[in-house]
Design a protein around this motif. Sequence first.
Motif, PDB file in Angstrom:
ATOM      1  N   UNK A   9       0.794  -1.220   0.000  1.00 36.62           N
ATOM      2  CA  UNK A   9       0.000   0.000   0.000  1.00 36.62           C
ATOM      3  C   UNK A   9       0.828   1.271   0.000  1.00 36.62           C
ATOM      4  N   UNK A  10       0.160   2.410  -0.030  1.00 41.42           N
ATOM      5  CA  UNK A  10       0.867   3.691  -0.122  1.00 41.42           C
ATOM      6  C   UNK A  10       1.537   4.141   1.162  1.00 41.42           C
ATOM      7  N   UNK A  11       1.091   3.625   2.319  1.00 41.37           N
ATOM      8  CA  UNK A  11       1.689   4.053   3.578  1.00 41.37           C
ATOM      9  C   UNK A  11       1.418   3.034   4.666  1.00 41.37           C
ATOM     10  N   UNK A  58      -9.380   9.602  10.338  1.00 39.64           N
ATOM     11  CA  UNK A  58      -7.961   9.779  10.019  1.00 39.64           C
ATOM     12  C   UNK A  58      -7.568   9.210   8.664  1.00 39.64           C
ATOM     13  N   UNK A  59      -8.208   8.147   8.236  1.00 34.86           N
ATOM     14  CA  UNK A  59      -7.744   7.414   7.056  1.00 34.86           C
ATOM     15  C   UNK A  59      -7.636   8.277   5.799  1.00 34.86           C
ATOM     16  N   UNK A  60      -8.667   9.050   5.426  1.00 31.17           N
ATOM     17  CA  UNK A  60      -8.494   9.890   4.224  1.00 31.17           C
ATOM     18  C   UNK A  60      -7.423  10.960   4.393  1.00 31.17           C
ATOM     19  N   UNK A  61      -7.245  11.465   5.617  1.00 28.23           N
ATOM     20  CA  UNK A  61      -6.200  12.460   5.871  1.00 28.23           C
ATOM     21  C   UNK A  61      -4.824  11.829   5.694  1.00 28.23           C
ATOM     22  N   UNK A  62      -4.660  10.598   6.180  1.00 27.88           N
ATOM     23  CA  UNK A  62      -3.375   9.900   6.042  1.00 27.88           C
ATOM     24  C   UNK A  62      -3.037   9.665   4.572  1.00 27.88           C
ATOM     25  N   UNK A  64      -3.900  11.579   2.105  1.00 35.70           N
ATOM     26  CA  UNK A  64      -3.486  12.881   1.553  1.00 35.70           C
ATOM     27  C   UNK A  64      -2.074  13.240   1.992  1.00 35.70           C
ATOM     28  N   UNK A  65      -1.778  13.018   3.253  1.00 37.72           N
ATOM     29  CA  UNK A  65      -0.439  13.325   3.753  1.00 37.72           C
ATOM     30  C   UNK A  65       0.629  12.490   3.052  1.00 37.72           C
ATOM     31  N   UNK A  66       0.333  11.216   2.821  1.00 40.19           N
ATOM     32  CA  UNK A  66       1.312  10.326   2.196  1.00 40.19           C
ATOM     33  C   UNK A  66       1.693  10.785   0.790  1.00 40.19           C
ATOM     34  N   UNK A  67       0.781  11.495   0.134  1.00 39.68           N
ATOM     35  CA  UNK A  67       1.041  11.948  -1.238  1.00 39.68           C
ATOM     36  C   UNK A  67       1.666  13.335  -1.298  1.00 39.68           C
ATOM     37  N   UNK A 231       5.455  -2.430  11.351  1.00 37.74           N
ATOM     38  CA  UNK A 231       4.487  -1.430  10.916  1.00 37.74           C
ATOM     39  C   UNK A 231       3.061  -1.882  11.197  1.00 37.74           C
ATOM     40  N   UNK A 232       2.171  -0.911  11.267  1.00 37.58           N
ATOM     41  CA  UNK A 232       0.736  -1.160  11.181  1.00 37.58           C
ATOM     42  C   UNK A 232       0.331  -0.817   9.757  1.00 37.58           C
ATOM     43  N   UNK A 233      -0.022  -1.841   8.992  1.00 42.97           N
ATOM     44  CA  UNK A 233      -0.400  -1.661   7.588  1.00 42.97           C
ATOM     45  C   UNK A 233      -1.921  -1.637   7.513  1.00 42.97           C
ATOM     46  N   UNK A 234      -2.517  -0.583   6.941  1.00 45.79           N
ATOM     47  CA  UNK A 234      -3.972  -0.505   6.883  1.00 45.79           C
ATOM     48  C   UNK A 234      -4.610  -1.717   6.203  1.00 45.79           C
ATOM     49  N   UNK A 235      -5.766  -2.097   6.707  1.00 42.84           N
ATOM     50  CA  UNK A 235      -6.451  -3.273   6.172  1.00 42.84           C
ATOM     51  C   UNK A 235      -6.737  -3.137   4.680  1.00 42.84           C
ATOM     52  N   UNK A 236      -6.990  -1.915   4.231  1.00 43.79           N
ATOM     53  CA  UNK A 236      -7.278  -1.702   2.822  1.00 43.79           C
ATOM     54  C   UNK A 236      -6.114  -2.014   1.903  1.00 43.79           C
ATOM     55  N   UNK A 237      -4.904  -2.127   2.457  1.00 45.54           N
ATOM     56  CA  UNK A 237      -3.725  -2.460   1.650  1.00 45.54           C
ATOM     57  C   UNK A 237      -3.460  -3.958   1.597  1.00 45.54           C
TER      58      UNK A 237
END
Length: 328
Positions: A9-11, A58-62, A64-67, A231-237
Amino acid sequence: MATLVQPAGPFALGTFSAQDDEDPFPGLLAGGRVLDLSKALDWTPSGVRAVVERWEQALPVLHSLAADTALDWRPLEALRVHAPLEPRQIFQSGANYRQHVIDLEVAHRSPDDPRTLEEARAEIAAVMDRRAAEDLPYVFIGLPSTVAGPYDDVVLPEWAEQPDWELELAAVIAKPAYRVPIEEALEYVAGYTIANDLTDRATVFRRDMKAIGTDWLRCKNAPGFTPLGPWLVPAGSIADPQDLRVTLKLNGDTMQDESTKDMLFGVARLVSYISRTSRLLPGDLVLTGSPAGNGMHWGRLLRDGDVMEGSITGLGVQRTRCVAERAS
C-alpha cells in the motif's frame, strides 16, 4: 536503525524516535520517509493508538499526507523503530493452525504412547477437523507489558527451559466491537502487523496439578515476549488476510513458512468470537495463532545469540536477537 522492506500500500504507521533519549512519536511511513503525525495532524495524537481511535476520520487524511512531498519528511534510516502501538488488550488464538497443532501434539507425545506416529497424527488431525466443524475457536488473554520493538533484543528468562518462537499475523482493532456478527467483523479491523508470540514450552502445562491445564501467564508473559511490528499496515492495503505467507528464519534457516490459509478460524471469525464475551477497544491486538515450524517440531529451541527474522506478506520484516538473562 531499520532496514526498509516496503510494506503493502501507499503508507503504513509506526512509532519512531531519533535517538534513545527522545520521546517516541507516531509516524507515517511512505516511500522510505517518515512524517511526524503528532505535528502533521490537527488533533496532536500522542501515539499511534490515538490515531487508530479516530480511524475512520484519520484514514483519508493519512492518504493525503502520504502523497504530499512538500511536508517535513525524515529519512527512515535516521530513526529508531519501536513497536507500532501500545495495545490496551491482547487476545491470542491458540491451536488455530491445523498442521502446527498436529506437529506440537506429536512432539509432546508420551514415550510410552502405544500409537504409531502415523496413528497419532491421524487422530490429532481428526480432532482438529472436528473443532473446525464445531466452530469453536480457543482464545486467551496476553499482557501488553510483553510487547517489545521489532528490532529489540529478546531476553530469555533464566527460568525458561524451552523458549520457542511463534510468528503470527496480528489484527489491530479500529473501533469498539461488542457482539459483532462475522459478516461485519473485518469492518472493525484497522490493519495488520507482525507478532512473535514467544512461549516457554516447559511451563505451558502445570506440573503440580494437570487438571488446572495451561499456564499462559507463566509461559508467554515475560517482558519482551511479544516483539511487535515493524508497521501497522492498513487493512485496505491487504487484499486477503487469509492468503498471506508467514515466514520465520532462525540464524538464516527457514523454520516457519506457511500460508494463513491453514488457519482453522480466520480473522473475521476470531474478532466476532471474542466480541461475544469481551468488548474489543481501538488499538487492541488479536493474535491469530502460529503456523507449523516451531522449535518443538524441529527439536531446536531458542538460545543465547540466536537471531530471529520474521516476515509476513506485505507487512515488512522484524529482526530480533536472543540474549540469555544472566543469573543474579
